[in-house]
Design an enzyme around this catalytic site. Structure first.
Site, PDB file in Angstrom:
ATOM      1  N   TYR A 264       0.792  -1.236   0.000  1.00 19.59           N
ATOM      2  CA  TYR A 264       0.000   0.000   0.000  1.00 19.59           C
ATOM      3  C   TYR A 264       0.825   1.287   0.000  1.00 19.59           C
ATOM      4  CZ  TYR A 264      -4.679  -1.964   0.573  1.00 19.59           C
ATOM      5  OH  TYR A 264      -5.879  -2.600   0.358  1.00 19.59           O
TER       6      TYR A 264
ATOM      7  N   LYS B  50       2.074 -15.508   2.699  1.00 14.82           N
ATOM      8  CA  LYS B  50       2.228 -16.292   1.478  1.00 14.82           C
ATOM      9  C   LYS B  50       3.720 -16.550   1.312  1.00 14.82           C
ATOM     10  CE  LYS B  50       0.357 -18.184  -2.041  1.00 14.82           C
ATOM     11  NZ  LYS B  50      -0.067 -19.565  -1.912  1.00 14.82           N
TER      12      LYS B  50
ATOM     13  N   ASP C 136      -4.117 -18.420   1.515  1.00 13.44           N
ATOM     14  CA  ASP C 136      -5.125 -19.143   0.714  1.00 13.44           C
ATOM     15  C   ASP C 136      -5.801 -20.212   1.566  1.00 13.44           C
ATOM     16  OD1 ASP C 136      -2.577 -20.318   0.659  1.00 13.44           O
ATOM     17  OD2 ASP C 136      -2.676 -20.958  -1.436  1.00 13.44           O
TER      18      ASP C 136
ATOM     19  N   ASP D 273      -7.018  -6.545   4.147  1.00 18.62           N
ATOM     20  CA  ASP D 273      -8.144  -5.907   3.452  1.00 18.62           C
ATOM     21  C   ASP D 273      -9.090  -6.963   2.900  1.00 18.62           C
ATOM     22  OD1 ASP D 273      -9.643  -3.822   2.159  1.00 18.62           O
ATOM     23  OD2 ASP D 273      -8.685  -4.416   0.288  1.00 18.62           O
TER      24      ASP D 273
ATOM     25  N   ASP E 176     -13.163  -8.338   4.291  1.00 16.67           N
ATOM     26  CA  ASP E 176     -14.450  -8.355   3.571  1.00 16.67           C
ATOM     27  C   ASP E 176     -15.081  -9.743   3.691  1.00 16.67           C
ATOM     28  OD1 ASP E 176     -14.227  -5.640   2.664  1.00 16.67           O
ATOM     29  OD2 ASP E 176     -15.177  -6.168   0.754  1.00 16.67           O
TER      30      ASP E 176
HETATM   31  C1  IPM Z   1     -10.678  -0.516   3.315  1.00 16.96           C
HETATM   32  C2  IPM Z   1     -10.689  -0.059   1.868  1.00 16.96           C
HETATM   33  C3  IPM Z   1      -9.406   0.686   1.519  1.00 16.96           C
HETATM   34  C4  IPM Z   1      -8.256  -0.288   1.690  1.00 16.96           C
HETATM   35  C5  IPM Z   1      -9.408   1.294   0.105  1.00 16.96           C
HETATM   36  C6  IPM Z   1     -10.516   2.304  -0.064  1.00 16.96           C
HETATM   37  C7  IPM Z   1      -8.096   1.932  -0.268  1.00 16.96           C
HETATM   38  O1  IPM Z   1     -10.931  -1.136   1.036  1.00 16.96           O
HETATM   39  O2  IPM Z   1     -10.514   0.323   4.218  1.00 16.96           O
HETATM   40  O3  IPM Z   1     -10.918  -1.695   3.576  1.00 16.96           O
HETATM   41  O4  IPM Z   1      -7.927  -1.065   0.780  1.00 16.96           O
HETATM   42  O5  IPM Z   1      -7.673  -0.288   2.777  1.00 16.96           O
HETATM   43 MN    MN Z   2     -11.491  -2.954   2.075  1.00 15.07          MN
END
Ligand code: IPM
Ligand code: MN
Ligand code: NAD
Length: 348
Positions: free
Chosen positions: A135, A186, A219, A243, A247
């Site tokens: 990042y 990884k 993975d 990240d 999700d």
């Molecule tokens: C998060 C988002 C950010 C990230 C994006 C918007 C850059 O997906 O906060 O989870 O990847 O950290």
């Molecule tokens: Mn995110």
């Protein structure tokens, strides 16, 4: 007197943050008068209007707040996402908020999407390294736009950066009585950077013999998370994997609309935001679920030293889900405002 910076940002950030703040004020009751909330305009509109994303002095002034509350940053009118990079990644990196604390806890059996699994199976926390990895923007394009174009995105892993997030994850496990901790990498393919993660992890593990700690390839981690999330209590991983895994973790607890996060430097600045983005597909329609934002404020109260009210906010969200007052993403028909009012009524 807590001094809070509030940056709703883009899209549904403009809906969920005002809702969550009204709920916070309901929870604070008479004490709300002692809190100061400073509205910050940063986001796509501000960038398009002023040509500025966030100035260096505005960024530094964020250090003076007890907490920063953020909605989301991301807008189709700024396709290269430069404002989000400057503002959101800017806060994480320049304020050195190296811990991205993303808990996944299901508040109802019905919201867990896995066959034969319930709320008791989803109760783990991800510590995402928040300042380096893939990042940093280190890299570049060569011969851009030609058939010979080369694009390099460097992954940066520092000894200091890897060690401090691993240590923070262990410290949390010890503090909260957790028994299991997993580091995900990884290292089988990325032997330099993730080899460093393995070596540092092995060292820190030796100091915590009471915790059952192991390294998994990421993975395998995502496979195991879907197969049986109850195996996990604390997970620590790098910026990008964190990240993606969070999700997935949000889906396990019922959806992105529910997932909360804290970004902090221990003893220093701290920023709270829902895990979801600006959701342009539903923005401005009253469909956004404010629960992730409310639960992020619960994390804020906890870190500001008010665990009682933090628990009250979480319980109010849980009661609202149990009463079936939810937005469409959780299967309900309520609007953002209706969910807000129900949560506010359920705070006690
Ligand atoms: C998060 C988002 C950010 C990230 C994006 C918007 C850059 O997906 O906060 O989870 O990847 O950290
Ligand atoms: Mn995110
Ligand atoms: P997103 O999280 O905005 O949306 C993904 C899906 O989840 C969409 O279908 C959306 O409608 C739904 N969703 C998300 N939050 C919801 C909520 N509170 N209530 C109901 N449904 C919800 O992810 P995306 O579509 O990949 O990204 C949209 C924009 O947001 C992009 O510009 C992205 O870069 C940005 N983004 C910002 C952050 C952040 O500021 N922390 C996080 C993720 C994405």
């Amino acid at each position: 007197m807590p001094n809070i910076a509030v940056m709703p940002g883009d899209g549904i950030g403009q809906e969920v943050i005002p809702s969550a703040l009204r709920i916070l004020k309901a929870a604070l009751g008479a004490d709300a008068a002692r809190w100061h909330f400073e509205a910050l305009p940063h986001g796509a509109d501000h960038t398009l209007k002023t040509g500025q994303t966030i100035t260096a002095s505005e960024m530094q002034s964020l250090r003076s707040f007890d907490a920063i509350v953020v909605g989301a940053l991301g807008d189709p009118r700024i396709p290269d996402n430069r404002h989000a990079k400057d503002i959101l990644l800017g806060m994480r990196m320049q304020l050195d908020l190296y811990c991205n604390f993303r808990p996944s806890f299901a508040l109802s059996d019905a919201l867990v999407p896995l066959k034969n699994k319930g709320a008791r199976d989803v109760r783990f926390t991800v510590f995402r390294e928040n300042t380096e990895g893939l990042y940093t923007g280190i890299g570049g394009n060569f011969k851009m736009g030609t058939a010979d174009e080369v694009a390099v995105e460097q992954e940066m892993n520092t000894r200091k950066g890897v060690e401090r997030i691993i240590r923070e994850a262990f410290a949390y496990a010890v503090r909260t009585g957790k028994r299991r901790l997993v580091m995900a990498d990884k290292a089988n393919a990325m032997t330099h950077g993730h080899g460093l993660w393995r070596r540092v992890f092995a060292e820190v593990c030796k100091e915590h013999q009471a915790i059952e700690a192991k390294a998994l390839y990421v993975d395998n981690l995502v496979f195991q998370l879907v197969r049986d999330p109850s195996q996990f209590e604390v997970i620590v991983t790098n910026n990008l994997f964190g990240d993606i895994v969070t999700d997935l973790a949000a889906a396990l607890q019922g959806g992105l609309g529910l997932a909360a996060s804290a970004n902090y430097h221990p003893g220093g600045p701290q920023m709270f935001e829902p895990v979801h983005g600006s959701a342009p597909d539903i923005a401005g329609k009253g469909l956004a679920n404010p629960m992730g934002a409310v639960l992020s404020l619960s994390l804020m109260l906890e870190r500001l030293g008010d665990p009682t009210r933090a628990a009250a906010l979480e319980a109010a969200v849980k009661r609202t889900i149990e009463a079936g007052i939810t937005t469409k993403d959780l299967g309900g028909t309520a609007t953002t405002k209706e969910v807000e009012e129900a949560i506010a009524r359920n705070v006690f």
